[in-house]
Design a protein around this motif. Structure first.
Motif, short mmCIF file in Angstrom:
data_model
loop_
_atom_site.label_atom_id
_atom_site.label_comp_id
_atom_site.label_asym_id
_atom_site.label_seq_id
_atom_site.Cartn_x
_atom_site.Cartn_y
_atom_site.Cartn_z
N MET A 9 -35.65 4.13 -3.82
CA MET A 9 -35.02 4.16 -2.50
C MET A 9 -35.64 3.11 -1.58
SD MET A 9 -32.55 6.25 -2.55
CE MET A 9 -32.38 5.72 -4.25
N ALA A 10 -36.97 3.04 -1.56
CA ALA A 10 -37.64 2.04 -0.71
C ALA A 10 -37.26 0.63 -1.13
CB ALA A 10 -39.15 2.23 -0.79
N ASP A 11 -36.99 0.44 -2.42
CA ASP A 11 -36.66 -0.90 -2.93
C ASP A 11 -35.32 -1.40 -2.43
OD1 ASP A 11 -38.01 -2.84 -4.47
OD2 ASP A 11 -36.54 -2.64 -6.06
N HIS A 12 -34.47 -0.50 -1.91
CA HIS A 12 -33.20 -0.94 -1.31
C HIS A 12 -33.47 -1.88 -0.14
CE1 HIS A 12 -29.96 1.25 -3.37
NE2 HIS A 12 -30.81 2.25 -3.51
N ALA A 13 -34.62 -1.75 0.49
CA ALA A 13 -34.95 -2.61 1.62
C ALA A 13 -35.03 -4.08 1.20
CB ALA A 13 -36.28 -2.18 2.25
N LEU A 14 -35.38 -4.32 -0.06
CA LEU A 14 -35.49 -5.69 -0.58
C LEU A 14 -34.28 -6.08 -1.42
CD1 LEU A 14 -39.25 -5.67 -1.68
CD2 LEU A 14 -38.28 -6.61 0.43
N GLY A 15 -33.27 -5.20 -1.47
CA GLY A 15 -32.07 -5.51 -2.25
C GLY A 15 -32.22 -5.20 -3.72
N ASN A 16 -33.17 -4.32 -4.11
CA ASN A 16 -33.39 -3.95 -5.51
C ASN A 16 -33.49 -5.18 -6.41
OD1 ASN A 16 -31.40 -1.63 -4.29
ND2 ASN A 16 -33.04 -0.76 -5.56
N LEU A 69 -29.06 3.35 -15.39
CA LEU A 69 -28.46 2.44 -14.41
C LEU A 69 -28.95 1.01 -14.52
CD1 LEU A 69 -28.68 4.75 -11.25
CD2 LEU A 69 -26.73 4.47 -12.79
N TRP A 70 -30.22 0.82 -14.92
CA TRP A 70 -30.82 -0.51 -14.89
C TRP A 70 -30.33 -1.33 -16.08
CZ3 TRP A 70 -33.81 -3.65 -17.93
CH2 TRP A 70 -34.40 -4.75 -17.30
N PRO A 71 -29.96 -2.62 -15.89
CA PRO A 71 -29.98 -3.41 -14.65
C PRO A 71 -28.59 -3.62 -14.03
CG PRO A 71 -29.89 -4.89 -16.51
CD PRO A 71 -29.78 -3.50 -17.08
N ASN A 72 -27.58 -2.87 -14.47
CA ASN A 72 -26.20 -3.19 -14.07
C ASN A 72 -25.69 -2.42 -12.87
OD1 ASN A 72 -25.74 -5.03 -16.31
ND2 ASN A 72 -25.70 -3.22 -17.65
N THR A 73 -26.25 -1.24 -12.62
CA THR A 73 -25.75 -0.40 -11.52
C THR A 73 -26.90 0.00 -10.62
OG1 THR A 73 -24.05 0.49 -13.00
CG2 THR A 73 -24.45 1.66 -10.94
N LEU A 74 -26.78 -0.30 -9.34
CA LEU A 74 -27.84 0.05 -8.40
C LEU A 74 -27.93 1.56 -8.24
CD1 LEU A 74 -27.39 -2.59 -5.54
CD2 LEU A 74 -29.07 -2.60 -7.38
N PRO A 75 -29.13 2.10 -8.08
CA PRO A 75 -29.25 3.55 -7.84
C PRO A 75 -28.66 3.90 -6.48
CG PRO A 75 -31.37 2.46 -7.53
CD PRO A 75 -30.44 1.43 -8.09
N PRO A 76 -27.87 4.98 -6.41
CA PRO A 76 -27.26 5.35 -5.12
C PRO A 76 -28.32 5.82 -4.12
CG PRO A 76 -26.92 7.07 -6.75
CD PRO A 76 -27.54 5.92 -7.48
N ILE A 77 -28.02 5.65 -2.85
CA ILE A 77 -28.92 6.13 -1.81
C ILE A 77 -28.80 7.65 -1.72
CG2 ILE A 77 -29.46 6.06 0.66
CD1 ILE A 77 -28.42 3.22 0.74
N SER A 78 -29.88 8.32 -2.04
CA SER A 78 -29.89 9.78 -2.04
C SER A 78 -31.31 10.27 -1.79
CB SER A 78 -29.37 10.33 -3.39
OG SER A 78 -30.18 9.86 -4.45
N ALA A 103 -45.30 4.32 3.62
CA ALA A 103 -43.89 4.09 3.93
C ALA A 103 -43.01 4.34 2.72
CB ALA A 103 -43.69 2.67 4.45
N TYR A 104 -43.46 3.86 1.54
CA TYR A 104 -42.69 4.09 0.32
C TYR A 104 -42.55 5.58 0.01
CZ TYR A 104 -43.99 -0.83 -0.62
OH TYR A 104 -44.19 -2.18 -0.56
N MET A 115 -35.81 3.39 4.91
CA MET A 115 -35.87 2.00 4.44
C MET A 115 -34.58 1.62 3.71
SD MET A 115 -39.81 1.96 3.04
CE MET A 115 -39.79 0.22 2.60
N ALA A 116 -34.01 2.56 2.96
CA ALA A 116 -32.77 2.28 2.23
C ALA A 116 -31.58 2.18 3.17
CB ALA A 116 -32.53 3.36 1.18
N ARG A 117 -31.56 2.98 4.22
CA ARG A 117 -30.42 3.01 5.15
C ARG A 117 -30.45 1.84 6.14
NH1 ARG A 117 -31.03 9.51 6.17
NH2 ARG A 117 -29.80 10.21 4.34
N TYR A 118 -31.65 1.30 6.40
CA TYR A 118 -31.77 0.20 7.35
C TYR A 118 -32.49 -0.98 6.70
CZ TYR A 118 -30.77 4.11 10.45
OH TYR A 118 -30.19 5.21 11.03
N PRO A 119 -31.91 -1.54 5.63
CA PRO A 119 -32.60 -2.64 4.92
C PRO A 119 -32.74 -3.89 5.77
CG PRO A 119 -30.35 -2.39 4.12
CD PRO A 119 -30.61 -1.22 5.01
N TRP A 120 -31.83 -4.08 6.71
CA TRP A 120 -31.89 -5.26 7.57
C TRP A 120 -33.15 -5.26 8.45
CZ3 TRP A 120 -32.08 -3.84 12.66
CH2 TRP A 120 -31.59 -2.56 12.98
#
Length: 428
Positions: A160-167, A259-268, A374-375, A382-387
């Motif tokens: 989930m934290a990795d969504h901040a960097l775009g996985n 899922l790896w590497p073709n489908t990103l893990p959903p935010i949950s 934080a992780y 972090m996943a919801r506000y990656p920007w």
């Protein structure tokens, strides 16, 4: 005195780790190293690299004799194994025993044939070489301990934290697949022989030891070993197996999803993921990233070829850790901060606990702990506000890098020039 203290501490740590491993029913570092005196070694390259480190204290004639003896012993071992039909284990090498025998032989010579400063110098060389291979065995034991004592992992939190960097591991995995077998074999070799690359850099730094009859105050081997000693302690409180296992085919029935590497893990909502007793929990922080960063730092003052090699090894290691699915992007960020903090700490120790160095070590430690917190406690945010979270992660990492560069300049006596002013006319 410092070398003796370090030796006692190291021996005590190895004995303690050996006892823990014995109680868990797994081979400890002393057992593993003792087996390689006779049995096929896990890494012949590493044993020859350790012999090369030992030989920095020898003359060129002694080095040639030592190398010849190692090759001769290996040839004897190879012939005997072939004669009795003894095969190699799946992860064993047909060479390397000779290098270990030579290092042990030099230790015997130091104790029985040398005296005074000559004995001390040769024992330091032997200790340096043995520390490299012992550090590898210690790491192997640590990984076995993490897999058997930590039944759950924190991978869903890190994903989930990795969504901040775009996985980035998912993207790198697809790029590596597109690169084909040549790219895969190249990155795999870079990743596997990281310790050998470190030895090459260390040999350059230690090239004058035999002539000057002393070791430099600071060199790469020290940083490499401290990273390997402290890093696994973090594994014990922050178990993570990596995307290839937690979200990929190598995790089998234990994986959260395939899922790896073709489908990103959903935010949950993340949760503690139960996992097997085989896969090491060795992702947070990425020690391969930390070691490659240390190699990069220690090549900055070398010749151009060494600087280019250090940069290549860092970039290739980052690509391998992500592309093979062994690490998440946030692991790498933590690994970089970890490496700079350790390097600053060792340099500060050499300077007698310089105030500016202590401040940087404290700052780097604070940033590292804040990243781990934080992780663990804010991965959904972090996943919801990656920007917001992504740039902040990169910014705090860059702040540690920048502070380290400023500290090095301060220690080197580099000052910012005062602003130029126009000359004033003489009074009438």
């Amino acid at each position: 005195m410092l070398w003796a203290t370090a030796g006692v501490i190291t021996l005590g740590f190895l004995v303690a780790l050996q006892i823990v491993a014995h109680h868990l029913g797994i081979p400890g570092p002393i057992t593993q190293q003792a087996r390689e005196v006779i049995h096929a070694p896990k890494s012949g390259f590493l044993l020859y690299a350790s012999m090369a480190l030992t030989m920095v204290v020898l003359t060129w004639r002694q080095r040639l004799i030592s190398l010849g003896a190692a090759l001769g012993i290996d040839l004897v071992f190879l012939t005997v194994r072939w004669a009795i039909g003894a095969g190699l284990p799946e992860d064993g090498h047909p060479f390397g025993n000779g290098a270990l025998w030579v290092v042990l032989g030099l230790a015997a010579i130091a104790l029985t044939r040398r005296t005074g400063p000559d004995r001390v110098l040769l024992l330091k060389g032997v200790g340096l070489g043995l520390l490299l291979v012992t550090g590898r065995k210690t790491g192997d034991t640590w990984l076995l301990i993490t897999s058997q004592t930590l039944p759950v992992t924190l991978d869903p939190y890190i994903a989930m934290a990795d969504h901040a960097l775009g996985n980035p591991s998912w993207l790198a995995g697809r790029l590596l697949e597109a690169g084909g077998p040549v790219a895969e074999h190249t990155l795999d070799a870079v990743y596997a022989q990281l310790a050998v690359a470190a030895v090459v850099v260390a040999l350059y730094q230690l090239r004058d030891v035999a002539a000057e009859r002393r070791f430099p105050r600071h060199h790469l081997v020290r940083t490499f070993l401290v990273i390997g000693l402290v890093g696994p302690a973090v594994y014990m409180v922050y178990p993570v197996v990596g995307p290839m296992f937690a979200y990929g085919p190598d995790g089998g029935t234990w994986a959260a999803a395939d899922l790896w590497p073709n489908t990103l893990p959903p935010i949950s909502t993340p949760y503690h993921l139960p996992f097997d007793e085989i896969t090491p929990r060795n992702c947070m922080p990425s020690l391969h990233t930390a070691w490659a960063t240390a190699i990069f730092l220690h090549t900055r003052r070398g010749p151009r070829g060494l600087r280019v090699a250090g940069t290549f090894w860092l970039v290739a290691t980052l690509a391998a850790t992500l592309g093979f699915g062994w690490h998440y992007g946030v692991d790498l960020v933590a690994g970089v901060v970890f490496a700079y903090t350790i390097e600053a700490g060792l340099r500060t120790f050499d300077r007698g606990w310089d105030r500016a160095g202590l401040l940087l070590v404290g700052y780097g430690t604070t940033v590292f702990v804040a990243l781990l917190a934080a992780y663990r406690f804010a991965p959904l945010e972090m996943a919801r506000y990656p920007w917001l979270a992504g740039p902040l992660l990169l910014l705090v990492m860059a702040s540690v890098v920048y502070a380290y560069q400023r500290l090095i300049k301060l220690w080197q006596g580099v000052t910012v020039p005062a602003p130029r002013t126009e000359p004033q006319p003489e009074p009438a």
